[in-house]
Write an enzyme that holds these catalytic residues in place. Structure first.
Site, short mmCIF file in Angstrom:
data_model
loop_
_atom_site.label_atom_id
_atom_site.label_comp_id
_atom_site.label_asym_id
_atom_site.label_seq_id
_atom_site.Cartn_x
_atom_site.Cartn_y
_atom_site.Cartn_z
N GLY A 1 1.02 -1.20 0.06
CA GLY A 1 0.06 -0.21 -0.18
C GLY A 1 0.72 1.39 0.06
O GLY A 1 1.18 1.65 1.01
N HIS A 2 1.29 1.45 -1.13
CA HIS A 2 2.31 3.22 -1.14
C HIS A 2 1.87 3.07 -2.79
O HIS A 2 1.84 2.63 -3.72
CB HIS A 2 3.47 2.29 -0.53
CG HIS A 2 4.12 1.16 -1.61
ND1 HIS A 2 4.33 1.44 -2.79
CD2 HIS A 2 4.65 -0.11 -0.86
CE1 HIS A 2 5.37 0.33 -2.58
NE2 HIS A 2 4.65 -0.27 -1.37
N SER A 3 2.69 4.34 -2.79
CA SER A 3 3.36 4.49 -4.34
C SER A 3 4.89 5.32 -4.04
O SER A 3 5.58 4.92 -3.36
CB SER A 3 3.04 6.25 -4.74
OG SER A 3 3.57 7.37 -4.21
#
Ligand code: TYD
Length: 135
Positions: free
Chosen positions: A51-53
């Site tokens: 869950g990230h960029s």
């Protein structure tokens, strides 16, 4: 970066009575130079990953075995879901796209090629900050 930049890339598939073979070359089948590879495996049922960029890193994600869903979002909060379940295609995700992975099948193996070295400072892990960011 918008979701239109995310691409499902069909990789070469050499069919043979002895079994199949697929391959890829940096800057040819995928649009970046490979700096790093990592893989995710033995994911317990119901778990989510990633869950990230990234601010700079680009990736290609392949389901070398089994299947999982990749949920990607851009800064307009648009969402797309890709189910990866074949070893001869991969999802290209440029920097500036939020993503997480879920719905891992038993014995799934997610193989990831990355354009940069690991750098925690390259991660955006806060979705609200991601929506506010300028990359
Ligand atoms: P992370 O990227 O947060 O995992 P995921 O996005 O799949 O949920 O990485 C988990 C941990 O592994 C974190 O402590 C950083 C470490 N890590 C490395 O040391 N090198 C790497 O190349 C990667 C991808 C992660």
């Amino acid at each position: 970066m918008s979701l239109s930049q995310v691409k499902l890339i069909n990789l070469p598939k050499i069919l043979d009575e002895r079994g199949n073979l697929s391959f890829l070359e940096q800057n040819n089948h995928i649009p970046f130079s490979i700096r790093r590879a990592y893989w995710i495996y033995d994911v317990p049922g119901g778990e989510a990953r990633g869950g990230h960029s990234y601010k700079k890193n680009q990736e290609l994600i392949i389901a070398l075995s089994g299947s999982f869903d990749l949920i990607i979002k851009d800064k307009n909060d648009s969402t797309l879901t890709y189910t990866l379940n074949r070893s001869y295609y991969g999802l290209y995700i440029p920097s500036g796209i939020w993503r997480h992975m879920e719905n891992f099948s038993t014995n799934s193996l997610a193989f990831v090629l990355a354009s940069t070295d690991y750098d925690e400072n390259d991660y955006e892990r806060d979705y609200n900050q991601f929506l506010l960011g300028d990359n």
